[in-house]
Design a protein around this motif. Sequence first.
Motif, PDB file in Angstrom:
ATOM      1  N   ALA A  28       0.885  -0.860   7.372  1.00 32.28           N
ATOM      2  CA  ALA A  28       1.725  -1.427   8.438  1.00 32.28           C
ATOM      3  C   ALA A  28       0.900  -1.690   9.692  1.00 32.28           C
ATOM      4  O   ALA A  28       1.096  -2.697  10.383  1.00 32.28           O
ATOM      5  CB  ALA A  28       2.884  -0.483   8.755  1.00 32.28           C
ATOM      6  N   LEU A  29      -0.041  -0.804   9.975  1.00 33.77           N
ATOM      7  CA  LEU A  29      -0.918  -0.987  11.131  1.00 33.77           C
ATOM      8  C   LEU A  29      -1.770  -2.242  10.974  1.00 33.77           C
ATOM      9  O   LEU A  29      -1.945  -3.025  11.921  1.00 33.77           O
ATOM     10  CB  LEU A  29      -1.810   0.240  11.315  1.00 33.77           C
ATOM     11  N   THR A  86       4.826  -3.721   3.195  1.00 38.32           N
ATOM     12  CA  THR A  86       5.749  -2.777   2.582  1.00 38.32           C
ATOM     13  C   THR A  86       6.241  -1.777   3.620  1.00 38.32           C
ATOM     14  O   THR A  86       5.455  -1.007   4.168  1.00 38.32           O
ATOM     15  CB  THR A  86       5.081  -2.022   1.426  1.00 38.32           C
ATOM     16  N   LYS A  87       7.538  -1.782   3.851  1.00 38.91           N
ATOM     17  CA  LYS A  87       8.147  -0.860   4.804  1.00 38.91           C
ATOM     18  C   LYS A  87       8.455   0.480   4.137  1.00 38.91           C
ATOM     19  O   LYS A  87       8.480   1.516   4.769  1.00 38.91           O
ATOM     20  CB  LYS A  87       9.425  -1.485   5.365  1.00 38.91           C
ATOM     21  N   GLY A  88       8.683   0.475   2.831  1.00 44.18           N
ATOM     22  CA  GLY A  88       8.995   1.659   2.066  1.00 44.18           C
ATOM     23  C   GLY A  88       9.729   1.230   0.802  1.00 44.18           C
ATOM     24  O   GLY A  88      10.011   0.037   0.619  1.00 44.18           O
ATOM     25  N   PRO A  89      10.060   2.148  -0.082  1.00 44.52           N
ATOM     26  CA  PRO A  89       9.689   3.565  -0.057  1.00 44.52           C
ATOM     27  C   PRO A  89       8.235   3.755  -0.477  1.00 44.52           C
ATOM     28  O   PRO A  89       7.600   2.829  -0.978  1.00 44.52           O
ATOM     29  CB  PRO A  89      10.648   4.171  -1.086  1.00 44.52           C
ATOM     30  N   ASN A 143      11.186  -4.095   1.378  1.00 44.92           N
ATOM     31  CA  ASN A 143      11.453  -2.955   0.500  1.00 44.92           C
ATOM     32  C   ASN A 143      10.621  -3.110  -0.774  1.00 44.92           C
ATOM     33  O   ASN A 143      10.677  -4.148  -1.444  1.00 44.92           O
ATOM     34  CB  ASN A 143      12.945  -2.896   0.153  1.00 44.92           C
ATOM     35  N   HIS A 144       9.847  -2.096  -1.087  1.00 46.86           N
ATOM     36  CA  HIS A 144       8.930  -2.128  -2.228  1.00 46.86           C
ATOM     37  C   HIS A 144       9.637  -2.494  -3.535  1.00 46.86           C
ATOM     38  O   HIS A 144       9.153  -3.318  -4.317  1.00 46.86           O
ATOM     39  CB  HIS A 144       8.264  -0.753  -2.356  1.00 46.86           C
ATOM     40  N   GLY A 150       0.822  -1.211   0.000  1.00 48.55           N
ATOM     41  CA  GLY A 150       0.000   0.000   0.000  1.00 48.55           C
ATOM     42  C   GLY A 150       0.846   1.246   0.000  1.00 48.55           C
ATOM     43  O   GLY A 150       0.540   2.221   0.673  1.00 48.55           O
ATOM     44  N   SER A 151       1.937   1.248  -0.761  1.00 44.45           N
ATOM     45  CA  SER A 151       2.869   2.372  -0.753  1.00 44.45           C
ATOM     46  C   SER A 151       2.368   3.578  -1.528  1.00 44.45           C
ATOM     47  O   SER A 151       2.873   4.683  -1.355  1.00 44.45           O
ATOM     48  CB  SER A 151       4.221   1.936  -1.325  1.00 44.45           C
TER      49      SER A 151
END
Length: 339
Positions: free
Chosen positions: A111-112, A98-101, A129-130, A25-26
């Motif tokens: 993340a929640l 997805t942690k980022g970017p 990492n995306h 969901g970036s």
Amino acid sequence: MPGRVRKRSPLKTPDRPYIALGLEGSANKLGAGIIRHAPDGSTSILSNVRHTYITPPGEGFQPRDTAQHHRDWAISVINDAVRTAGISLHDIDCICYTKGPGMGAPLVSVALVARTLSLLYNKPLIGVNHCVGHIEMGRQVTGAQIQLSFGNCLDRFARVINLSNDPSPGYNIEQEAKKGKRLISLPYTTKGMDVSLSGILTSTEAYTFDKRFRADGRAREGDTEDIITPQDLCFSLQETVFAMLVEITERAMAHIGSKEVLIVGGVGCNERLQEMMGVMARERGGNVFATDERFCIDNGIMIAQAGLLSYRMGYETPLTKSTCTQRFRTDEVHVAWRA
């Protein structure tokens, strides 16, 4: 992928089936995918569900509104993925997110959701990492062994010329570019294996204020000068940006001795880019690998794939470190399973 390490060893064939849920969901696409790695070494995509937040033409997607979209659709998308996979969340080995970017608020929302599921079902979390997700899914689908990935500046220009966001700005620019007839000179900036897109985007936008620019593509009464159409600008932007990308990719291939190029991300669906890159690769005796829209456009299965590879190497992301990083560089990731 920062996190806790349980063990360090080469990636081996799994001794049992491993299943991962991936949440992406970036940006404006919310995705949930479920993947299985089998003891025989095969990989099965059990489900890959996606929902896109689409705004009116000429409008971008704002972080707050996009995050709200992800929160509104999270339960539905995840339930669809689980139902399609024919499993229960209790069967999942790990939950990957997805942690980022990406955009801060949408990343945090997903993340929640991942943390909540981790706590409810007592499953380990894996931050991904995306960009690595795109690459690993591309490698899985195409069989490519070496890859080069890149982004694009097309979405912003689509808003400038008021193109529809359905199904995506980049796709609609590609269709308009096919109607373009004149190649307009635009800034071409490469340095080593880097490109600068800010100058070309500013220059392209400036043409929309040119007295020759006709938004409807029609000449006015008394016109004696060549008119500039949105289609011409789309064509010129594509050709120039893609030429820059092909140049730096060829340089990178020569530098590392590669004969393979893997095109990933939303821009990877662009047929013109695939064509240009293909010409270059063939001249070098190489090949281009690309995926279709199921895997090149942001999706949950790519996060599941990269996350499960990381999990099988013994990596986990503790709840206390399950944060998001908007500027999470690809070269910050230790891709242990490829070592």
